[in-house]
Design a protein around this motif. Structure first.
Motif, PDB file in Angstrom:
ATOM      1  N   TYR A  12       0.832  -1.202   0.000  1.00 28.15           N
ATOM      2  CA  TYR A  12       0.000   0.000   0.000  1.00 28.15           C
ATOM      3  C   TYR A  12       0.874   1.262   0.000  1.00 28.15           C
ATOM      4  CZ  TYR A  12      -3.514   3.381   1.224  1.00 28.15           C
ATOM      5  OH  TYR A  12      -4.319   4.466   1.222  1.00 28.15           O
ATOM      6  N   ALA A  13       1.929   1.219   0.825  1.00 27.84           N
ATOM      7  CA  ALA A  13       2.823   2.379   0.910  1.00 27.84           C
ATOM      8  C   ALA A  13       3.471   2.648  -0.451  1.00 27.84           C
ATOM      9  CB  ALA A  13       3.894   2.132   1.962  1.00 27.84           C
ATOM     10  N   LEU A  14       3.870   1.569  -1.091  1.00 23.12           N
ATOM     11  CA  LEU A  14       4.489   1.700  -2.399  1.00 23.12           C
ATOM     12  C   LEU A  14       3.518   2.296  -3.411  1.00 23.12           C
ATOM     13  CD1 LEU A  14       6.714  -1.345  -3.216  1.00 23.12           C
ATOM     14  CD2 LEU A  14       6.853   0.908  -4.306  1.00 23.12           C
ATOM     15  N   TYR A  15       2.296   1.769  -3.347  1.00 25.65           N
ATOM     16  CA  TYR A  15       1.269   2.247  -4.256  1.00 25.65           C
ATOM     17  C   TYR A  15       1.028   3.740  -4.039  1.00 25.65           C
ATOM     18  CZ  TYR A  15      -3.287   3.195  -6.149  1.00 25.65           C
ATOM     19  OH  TYR A  15      -4.316   3.765  -6.834  1.00 25.65           O
ATOM     20  N   MET A  16       0.941   4.122  -2.764  1.00 24.54           N
ATOM     21  CA  MET A  16       0.714   5.532  -2.432  1.00 24.54           C
ATOM     22  C   MET A  16       1.841   6.393  -2.993  1.00 24.54           C
ATOM     23  SD  MET A  16      -2.002   6.290  -1.038  1.00 24.54           S
ATOM     24  CE  MET A  16      -1.618   7.944  -0.411  1.00 24.54           C
ATOM     25  N   ARG A  17       3.068   5.916  -2.775  1.00 26.00           N
ATOM     26  CA  ARG A  17       4.224   6.693  -3.242  1.00 26.00           C
ATOM     27  C   ARG A  17       4.146   6.899  -4.743  1.00 26.00           C
ATOM     28  NH1 ARG A  17       9.260   5.194  -1.106  1.00 26.00           N
ATOM     29  NH2 ARG A  17      10.195   5.273  -3.163  1.00 26.00           N
ATOM     30  N   SER A  18       3.844   5.822  -5.464  1.00 23.59           N
ATOM     31  CA  SER A  18       3.886   5.971  -6.911  1.00 23.59           C
ATOM     32  C   SER A  18       2.703   6.800  -7.399  1.00 23.59           C
ATOM     33  CB  SER A  18       3.947   4.609  -7.596  1.00 23.59           C
ATOM     34  OG  SER A  18       2.661   4.050  -7.633  1.00 23.59           O
ATOM     35  N   SER A  19       1.580   6.728  -6.678  1.00 21.27           N
ATOM     36  CA  SER A  19       0.474   7.550  -7.156  1.00 21.27           C
ATOM     37  C   SER A  19       0.717   9.022  -6.809  1.00 21.27           C
ATOM     38  CB  SER A  19      -0.863   7.040  -6.637  1.00 21.27           C
ATOM     39  OG  SER A  19      -1.141   7.570  -5.375  1.00 21.27           O
ATOM     40  N   LEU A  20       1.368   9.268  -5.698  1.00 24.15           N
ATOM     41  CA  LEU A  20       1.745  10.650  -5.397  1.00 24.15           C
ATOM     42  C   LEU A  20       2.754  11.156  -6.419  1.00 24.15           C
ATOM     43  CD1 LEU A  20       2.070  10.564  -1.505  1.00 24.15           C
ATOM     44  CD2 LEU A  20       0.425  11.866  -2.864  1.00 24.15           C
ATOM     45  N   ALA A  21       3.660  10.270  -6.794  1.00 22.72           N
ATOM     46  CA  ALA A  21       4.692  10.647  -7.754  1.00 22.72           C
ATOM     47  C   ALA A  21       4.093  10.966  -9.115  1.00 22.72           C
ATOM     48  CB  ALA A  21       5.722   9.527  -7.886  1.00 22.72           C
ATOM     49  N   ARG A  22       2.951  10.353  -9.407  1.00 18.42           N
ATOM     50  CA  ARG A  22       2.314  10.595 -10.716  1.00 18.42           C
ATOM     51  C   ARG A  22       1.547  11.907 -10.766  1.00 18.42           C
ATOM     52  NH1 ARG A  22       0.855   5.213 -10.883  1.00 18.42           N
ATOM     53  NH2 ARG A  22      -1.233   5.784 -10.187  1.00 18.42           N
ATOM     54  N   ARG A  23       1.195  12.417  -9.601  1.00 20.37           N
ATOM     55  CA  ARG A  23       0.352  13.622  -9.596  1.00 20.37           C
ATOM     56  C   ARG A  23       0.963  14.780 -10.379  1.00 20.37           C
ATOM     57  NH1 ARG A  23      -3.902  14.618  -6.289  1.00 20.37           N
ATOM     58  NH2 ARG A  23      -3.298  16.758  -5.787  1.00 20.37           N
ATOM     59  N   VAL A  24       2.246  14.955 -10.199  1.00 18.10           N
ATOM     60  CA  VAL A  24       2.884  16.103 -10.838  1.00 18.10           C
ATOM     61  C   VAL A  24       2.753  16.072 -12.357  1.00 18.10           C
ATOM     62  CG1 VAL A  24       5.193  15.051 -10.881  1.00 18.10           C
ATOM     63  CG2 VAL A  24       4.975  17.548 -10.846  1.00 18.10           C
ATOM     64  N   VAL A  25       2.635  14.848 -12.905  1.00 17.24           N
ATOM     65  CA  VAL A  25       2.512  14.729 -14.365  1.00 17.24           C
ATOM     66  C   VAL A  25       1.101  14.336 -14.800  1.00 17.24           C
ATOM     67  CG1 VAL A  25       4.944  14.287 -14.803  1.00 17.24           C
ATOM     68  CG2 VAL A  25       3.435  12.371 -14.271  1.00 17.24           C
ATOM     69  N   THR A  26       0.143  14.530 -13.904  1.00 20.71           N
ATOM     70  CA  THR A  26      -1.247  14.244 -14.267  1.00 20.71           C
ATOM     71  C   THR A  26      -1.956  15.552 -14.594  1.00 20.71           C
ATOM     72  OG1 THR A  26      -1.223  12.380 -12.742  1.00 20.71           O
ATOM     73  CG2 THR A  26      -3.381  13.143 -13.498  1.00 20.71           C
ATOM     74  N   LEU A  27      -2.449  15.654 -15.796  1.00 23.92           N
ATOM     75  CA  LEU A  27      -3.112  16.893 -16.201  1.00 23.92           C
ATOM     76  C   LEU A  27      -4.436  17.056 -15.472  1.00 23.92           C
ATOM     77  CD1 LEU A  27      -2.456  16.956 -20.047  1.00 23.92           C
ATOM     78  CD2 LEU A  27      -1.371  18.350 -18.270  1.00 23.92           C
ATOM     79  N   HIS A  28      -4.851  18.274 -15.335  1.00 17.54           N
ATOM     80  CA  HIS A  28      -6.133  18.530 -14.686  1.00 17.54           C
ATOM     81  C   HIS A  28      -7.274  17.949 -15.512  1.00 17.54           C
ATOM     82  CE1 HIS A  28      -9.494  20.627 -12.837  1.00 17.54           C
ATOM     83  NE2 HIS A  28      -8.730  20.560 -11.769  1.00 17.54           N
TER      84      HIS A  28
END
Ligand code: 6A9
Length: 787
Positions: free
Chosen positions: A2-18
């Motif tokens: 879960y922690a890993l998943y959270m990290r990678s989804s947080l990491a994706r936010r910066v490159v996720t368009l609105h």
């Protein structure tokens, strides 16, 4: 897991368009929807070139070089300060379909003109005319090689058509968005109607691994074996494109990209001469005639007259009594802003705290003006708001499209990268350490200034057709504006209620006399000596006051809930709060607050092994900061542009007694006043004109910048025209500052051939990068008194 998943989804936010619907439809720039704006001079980084507003456009361009001179083989292509041209830029450009540029090389001048003609389904035709004239000072008529090229960018193909052995008479091609097309190269003449001239021809047909490689490919293909032997002249060898061998190594590296075609047509001819190039769209089957020769001359003549009329009706400089030379200057400033608009496509490199390494932002287009065609030919967020103040007076549609493009780049967090370095061409101009954009970093939301202008136009002339499309435009923009505003309001919040703080200040404090704040746009302008979370920044407070006001207006116009914005705006506009947070009784001026000491200086220090570097045998000396007195929480007490912000953005009530102090600082030559405009930092400030490091010359610590001066004249105009105790004083200063600015920017242009990034506060001389027809072109609005 879960922690890993959270990290990678947080990491994706910066490159996720609105996720909100984009302001621009996917096909908004296509030749179906916007044929008039399909082809354009959207390659501001080259002296002369055109492309279409599409992701992988076929590009066309011009390179040239002087033959038989010391400068032999000195190829001109991308705008480079190192070329030391005597001046270049558009003298006329309507932003859409026509332009006249002059390029003053050392011994000759090239005039590059283009005209478009609509027809067919792919953005129509266009013609170029290049006219070359030697300078009266040149000892003999120079022989010049013009190299017209066209290149595909991954998609599309080109075929060269050769006649008379070496002469490329035309290129035909096809691409996804252009369909079939043909480019025809006319022969040089001594001028329109005159007979032909002796000329030599060469061509190159090859593959390119990318548009950033075109100059090198041409350079590497040059061969000195060709003979130039005019009937009455001597026989000499000249340089020409010959063959270009793609090395195996390159081939492997660029395997995927190597399908791009690149064709160059070289004409070598002695000045004076004139040459035309004609682009014809295959779908334009009912064209009445070809736009060349006298037809072209007539068309250009008509466009010039129309441009002059439109310029006068927009800015009224003749009516104001400016000389024809001053008006020519103003036309050049506007034209180079418009002719400096680019269409870029690609990916930023970005990073958040959740990314171990920089990551690629989603691919996307950006239609934008640029600060400087030579040095910064790419989009900068806060520069753009200023650019659009000028452009919106000329063509509202352009401004709407530009704002839409920028807001469509916003990510799910509400962040827009500050500097847009989108493709290989752009990246090739930027040192690697500056490429990565960080998502905690802001840049002043000046697009709200441009929006303010659009709202004023809507208010003044609601019946105009451009106004009628404004509401739907605002409606699509709105969700994005909301998240953008929210991003500022939360991520850049300060330590006290309603205060704000720029993130992303320099971290390695001891290397700098005063750690920079690049995000504020004012780079090395003095702030708290020791960056900390306790800081509050008065310029950002003022930007937020402006932004909340515009948000409230847009919400009201759209019938959306507007109370939150109105409340924020009312709170921030309360001058008591502003005074409480930012008025320094010591300085008698508005100021930042933070962990600060004035007792700093740069000292030489001997160090043995700088960490992380190869071992040195001997100590090296470097400058480091020495702090003689510990910092404490206090006002920063620097006097300069930042102190003026509540005035510049007209947040002060007209009867605020603070205005008296501000006007006094402005008109004091010991502080901000110079005969050339307001300097960025008071002459009496301890950091006035101080270097920040060994390598960092003062930038916003004295020099005169036109964007802020524009805001100053605008504010003086405002306070000089509404009732209040300072009305008269402001009105007088308005006249003086306006006159000084106009006179100096004009004078420097006449003397140097350029409009500059900034102006020296003791001599008025233009300095920094040039041409800089970004915000320095706001001089036109100052002349026109359009605020
Ligand atoms: C450095 C070097 C070829 C600095 O006009 C653009 C910006 C402004 O937004 C900012 O307010 N300029 C001003 O302080 C120029 C910044 C250039 C940074 C890139 C790379 C390029 O070398």
């Amino acid at each position: 897991f879960y922690a890993l998943y959270m990290r990678s989804s947080l990491a994706r936010r910066v490159v996720t368009l609105h996720p909100s619907p984009r302001v621009l439809d996917a096909n908004s720039s296509s030749p179906d929807v916007s044929p008039e704006r399909y082809w354009g001079t959207y390659r501001p980084q080259v002296y002369f070139g055109m492309k279409t507003r599409s992701p992988r456009s076929v590009v066309t361009g011009l390179m040239w070089m002087r033959q038989f001179a010391e400068m032999d083989g000195n190829l001109r292509h991308t705008c480079e300060q190192g070329d030391h041209l005597l001046g270049y830029g558009w003298l006329m450009h309507d932003g859409v379909s026509f332009g006249v540029q002059e390029v003053h090389d050392r011994e000759f001048t090239l005039t590059t003109e283009f005209v478009k003609r609509m027809g067919g389904d792919h953005g129509g035709d266009w013609t170029w005319r290049i006219t070359a004239k030697q300078h009266s000072t040149a000892s003999s008529a120079p022989v010049i090689s013009l190299m017209f090229y066209t290149a595909t960018d991954v998609q599309g193909s080109l075929q060269a058509h050769v006649e008379e052995k070496h002469r490329l008479s035309s290129v035909t091609g096809t691409s996804e968005e252009l369909g079939n097309f043909k480019i025809t190269f006319g022969k040089p003449t001594a001028g329109e109607g005159a007979s032909g001239k002796y000329a030599r021809y060469n061509y190159l047909q090859t593959k390119s691994p990318g548009l950033d490689q075109l100059t090198d490919i041409v350079k590497n293909s040059l061969n000195h074996k060709f003979e130039f032997s005019p009937p009455k002249g001597e026989k000499r060898f000249y340089f020409a494109v010959d063959s270009y061998k793609v090395t195996n190594h390159q081939n492997q590296q660029n395997d995927l990209k190597m399908e791009s075609d690149f064709v160059v047509h070289q004409v070598t001819v002695q000045t004076p001469f004139q040459i035309e190039v004609l682009f014809e769209s295959g779908s334009f089957w009912d064209r009445p005639n070809q736009l060349v020769g006298s037809m072209l001359t007539d068309e250009l003549e008509k466009r010039k007259v129309a441009f002059d009329e439109r310029f006068e009706s927009t800015f009224g400089l003749q009516a104001k009594g400016f000389t024809s030379s001053q008006i020519k200057f103003a036309k050049a400033a506007l034209s180079n802003m418009l002719g400096g608009m680019g269409y870029f496509f690609g990916q930023s490199v970005v990073q958040s705290v959740y990314n171990e390494h920089p990551v690629l932002y989603p691919e996307g287009p950006l239609f934008t003006a640029v600060p400087s065609r030579s040095f910064f030919p790419r989009g900068f967020l806060w520069d753009e708001g200023f650019h659009q103040l000028l452009i919106s007076k000329w063509d509202t549609q352009l401004t709407k499209e530009v704002i839409a493009h920028w807001l469509d780049l916003i990510n799910i967090e509400g962040w827009i990268p500050r500097e847009q370095i989108l493709d290989d061409e752009a990246r090739s101009k930027v040192p690697s350490e500056f490429i990565v954009q960080h998502n905690e970093n802001a840049n002043p939301p000046t697009l709200f200034l441009a929006l303010q202008e659009l709202l004023e136009q809507l208010d003044a002339q609601p019946e105009l057709s451009s106004s009628q499309t404004m509401i739907p435009f605002l409606r699509r923009l709105y969700p994005r504006l909301q998240v953008w505003f929210e991003w500022f309001n939360t991520t850049q919040a300060g330590p006290m209620a309603n205060s704000y703080r720029w993130r992303g200040r320099d971290k390695d404090t001891n290397l700098f006399l005063n750690p920079k704040t690049l995000t504020s746009g004012l780079d090395d302008y003095p702030r708290a000596s020791h960056p900390s979370a306790d800081e509050r920044h008065v310029d950002l407070y003022c930007w937020m006051t402006l932004a909340s006001g515009i948000m409230a207006n847009v919400a009201r116009i759209l019938g959306e809930p507007h109370l939150v914005y109105e409340n924020t705006h009312r709170t921030l506009s309360n001058n008591d709060l502003l005074n409480k947070l930012h008025w320094s009784e010591n300085l008698h001026a508005f100021s930042d607050y933070g962990n600060h000491t004035q007792a700093v200086s740069l000292q030489q220090e001997k160090v043995f092994v700088p960490p992380g570097q190869p071992r040195h045998q001997y100590p090296v000396t470097r400058l480091v900061r020495s702090v003689r007195k510990a910092p404490k929480l206090q006002y920063v007490n620097a006097l300069g542009y930042v102190s003026l912000f509540p005035f510049l953005l007209q947040i002060l009530k007209p009867d605020s007694p603070k205005i008296e102090h501000i006007l006094r600082d402005i008109q004091d030559p010991e502080r901000l006043w110079t005969p050339y405009g307001l300097r960025s930092l008071s002459h009496s400030d301890p950091l006035y004109m101080k270097r920040n490091t060994e390598h960092d010359a003062p930038y916003w610590r004295g020099p005169i910048w036109i964007n802020i001066n524009y805001l100053a004249v605008r504010a003086l105009h405002h306070y000089g025209s509404i009732e209040g105790p300072y009305k008269k004083k402001a009105a007088t200063l308005y006249q003086d500052l306006r006159t000084n600015l106009i006179n100096n920017v004009y004078k420097q242009y006449m003397e140097t051939g350029y409009i500059w990034e900034q102006y020296n506060d003791s001599t008025g001389r233009g300095q920094g990068s040039h041409p800089f027809t970004g915000w320095s072109a706001l001089t036109v609005l100052i002349m026109a008194e359009e605020y």
